[in-house]
Design a protein around this motif. Structure first.
Motif, PDB file in Angstrom:
ATOM      1  N   PRO A  29      27.030  67.188  38.342  1.00 24.31           N
ATOM      2  CA  PRO A  29      26.527  67.121  39.604  1.00 24.31           C
ATOM      3  C   PRO A  29      26.873  65.943  40.415  1.00 24.31           C
ATOM      4  O   PRO A  29      27.143  65.921  41.626  1.00 24.31           O
ATOM      5  N   SER A  30      27.187  64.855  39.692  1.00 23.19           N
ATOM      6  CA  SER A  30      27.576  63.567  40.391  1.00 23.19           C
ATOM      7  C   SER A  30      28.889  63.323  40.480  1.00 23.19           C
ATOM      8  O   SER A  30      29.479  62.423  41.235  1.00 23.19           O
ATOM      9  N   GLY A  31      29.730  63.912  39.651  1.00 24.17           N
ATOM     10  CA  GLY A  31      30.958  63.470  39.580  1.00 24.17           C
ATOM     11  C   GLY A  31      31.522  62.400  38.764  1.00 24.17           C
ATOM     12  O   GLY A  31      32.874  61.831  38.665  1.00 24.17           O
ATOM     13  N   TRP A  49      24.788  61.541  22.867  1.00 23.95           N
ATOM     14  CA  TRP A  49      23.980  62.423  23.234  1.00 23.95           C
ATOM     15  C   TRP A  49      22.587  62.017  22.558  1.00 23.95           C
ATOM     16  O   TRP A  49      21.473  62.039  23.126  1.00 23.95           O
ATOM     17  N   PHE A  50      22.822  61.464  21.480  1.00 21.98           N
ATOM     18  CA  PHE A  50      21.555  60.728  20.721  1.00 21.98           C
ATOM     19  C   PHE A  50      20.826  59.809  21.784  1.00 21.98           C
ATOM     20  O   PHE A  50      19.841  60.060  21.778  1.00 21.98           O
ATOM     21  N   GLY A  51      21.854  58.891  22.065  1.00 17.50           N
ATOM     22  CA  GLY A  51      21.279  57.734  22.851  1.00 17.50           C
ATOM     23  C   GLY A  51      20.825  58.292  24.202  1.00 17.50           C
ATOM     24  O   GLY A  51      19.818  57.686  24.619  1.00 17.50           O
ATOM     25  N   LEU A  52      21.532  59.108  24.833  1.00 22.12           N
ATOM     26  CA  LEU A  52      20.786  59.658  26.008  1.00 22.12           C
ATOM     27  C   LEU A  52      19.448  60.332  25.970  1.00 22.12           C
ATOM     28  O   LEU A  52      18.618  60.283  26.650  1.00 22.12           O
ATOM     29  N   ARG A  53      19.401  61.466  24.862  1.00 21.44           N
ATOM     30  CA  ARG A  53      18.327  62.257  24.656  1.00 21.44           C
ATOM     31  C   ARG A  53      16.843  61.174  24.350  1.00 21.44           C
ATOM     32  O   ARG A  53      15.987  61.703  24.696  1.00 21.44           O
ATOM     33  N   THR A  54      17.243  60.042  23.769  1.00 22.99           N
ATOM     34  CA  THR A  54      16.058  59.400  23.359  1.00 22.99           C
ATOM     35  C   THR A  54      15.725  58.377  24.434  1.00 22.99           C
ATOM     36  O   THR A  54      14.740  57.571  24.248  1.00 22.99           O
ATOM     37  N   GLY A  55      16.539  58.160  25.293  1.00 24.57           N
ATOM     38  CA  GLY A  55      16.544  57.303  26.464  1.00 24.57           C
ATOM     39  C   GLY A  55      16.889  56.041  26.382  1.00 24.57           C
ATOM     40  O   GLY A  55      16.639  54.954  27.071  1.00 24.57           O
ATOM     41  N   GLN A  63      22.768  56.689  31.599  1.00 19.91           N
ATOM     42  CA  GLN A  63      21.421  57.214  31.439  1.00 19.91           C
ATOM     43  C   GLN A  63      20.734  57.620  32.373  1.00 19.91           C
ATOM     44  O   GLN A  63      19.907  58.604  32.510  1.00 19.91           O
ATOM     45  N   SER A  64      21.035  56.934  33.451  1.00 15.80           N
ATOM     46  CA  SER A  64      20.435  57.134  34.827  1.00 15.80           C
ATOM     47  C   SER A  64      20.807  58.681  35.281  1.00 15.80           C
ATOM     48  O   SER A  64      19.855  59.257  35.830  1.00 15.80           O
ATOM     49  N   ALA A  65      22.039  58.941  35.260  1.00 17.64           N
ATOM     50  CA  ALA A  65      22.452  60.118  35.598  1.00 17.64           C
ATOM     51  C   ALA A  65      22.139  61.127  34.708  1.00 17.64           C
ATOM     52  O   ALA A  65      21.738  62.258  35.504  1.00 17.64           O
ATOM     53  N   TRP A  66      22.031  60.800  33.400  1.00 17.19           N
ATOM     54  CA  TRP A  66      21.480  62.004  32.602  1.00 17.19           C
ATOM     55  C   TRP A  66      19.961  62.245  32.854  1.00 17.19           C
ATOM     56  O   TRP A  66      19.573  63.423  32.911  1.00 17.19           O
ATOM     57  N   ASN A  67      18.827  61.526  33.191  1.00 14.60           N
ATOM     58  CA  ASN A  67      17.845  61.547  33.635  1.00 14.60           C
ATOM     59  C   ASN A  67      17.586  62.151  35.078  1.00 14.60           C
ATOM     60  O   ASN A  67      16.612  62.938  35.145  1.00 14.60           O
ATOM     61  N   ALA A  68      18.713  61.988  35.967  1.00 12.89           N
ATOM     62  CA  ALA A  68      18.357  62.093  37.179  1.00 12.89           C
ATOM     63  C   ALA A  68      18.973  63.876  37.449  1.00 12.89           C
ATOM     64  O   ALA A  68      18.300  64.631  38.300  1.00 12.89           O
ATOM     65  N   HIS A  69      19.652  64.146  36.401  1.00 16.11           N
ATOM     66  CA  HIS A  69      20.406  65.436  36.755  1.00 16.11           C
ATOM     67  C   HIS A  69      20.089  66.515  35.581  1.00 16.11           C
ATOM     68  O   HIS A  69      20.831  67.588  35.258  1.00 16.11           O
ATOM     69  N   GLY A  70      19.274  66.068  34.635  1.00 12.89           N
ATOM     70  CA  GLY A  70      18.642  67.343  33.917  1.00 12.89           C
ATOM     71  C   GLY A  70      19.129  67.292  32.497  1.00 12.89           C
ATOM     72  O   GLY A  70      19.193  68.197  31.841  1.00 12.89           O
ATOM     73  N   GLY A  71      19.782  66.306  31.980  1.00 16.20           N
ATOM     74  CA  GLY A  71      20.370  65.971  30.630  1.00 16.20           C
ATOM     75  C   GLY A  71      21.476  66.780  30.416  1.00 16.20           C
ATOM     76  O   GLY A  71      22.418  67.028  31.177  1.00 16.20           O
TER      77      GLY A  71
END
Length: 115
Positions: A29-31, A49-55, A63-71
């Motif tokens: 989504p963000s490119g 993915w582990f780090g991103l899923r756990t925040g 991490q911000s992009a992951w949170n903003a665009h639905g993981g």
């Protein structure tokens, strides 16, 4: 698991060849694109993915992009280049990984995924 099976599993793990290379993490989504090199590219997606899923991912922008665009649905992982480095010393291998990482960062206009 008996002792012999355990020893065999440990031996197999130690003898397993690792594949050095450069990979990209992309947010559709963000490119945004993040690139990193690693002495073993195989476990890197799981690591990110582990780090991103756990925040708790170390790259705050990722991490911000992951949170903003639905993981996970918005992200992809791609191995850009596998390096044939069997004839290199450990220092030579590290230098090659860094050089190829710099190449891909420039080529894709990406940011570093780690470090």
């Amino acid at each position: 698991m008996d002792k012999n099976a355990r020893r065999e599993a440990i031996r197999d793990f130690k003898e397993k060849k690792t594949v050095a290379g450069v990979y990209a993490v992309r947010c559709a989504p963000s490119g945004d694109v993040w690139v990193a090199g690693a002495p073993n590219v195989e476990p890197q997606q799981t690591r990110h993915w582990f780090g991103l899923r756990t925040g708790g991912h170390l790259n705050r922008a990722m991490q911000s992009a992951w949170n903003a665009h639905g993981g996970e649905a918005a992200f992809s992982f791609e191995v850009l280049e596998r390096l044939d480095d069997e004839d290199l010393t450990p220092l030579g291998r590290a230098d090659l990984i860094k050089a190829r990482e710099r190449h891909w960062l420039a080529a894709l206009g990406a940011r570093k995924a780690v470090g």
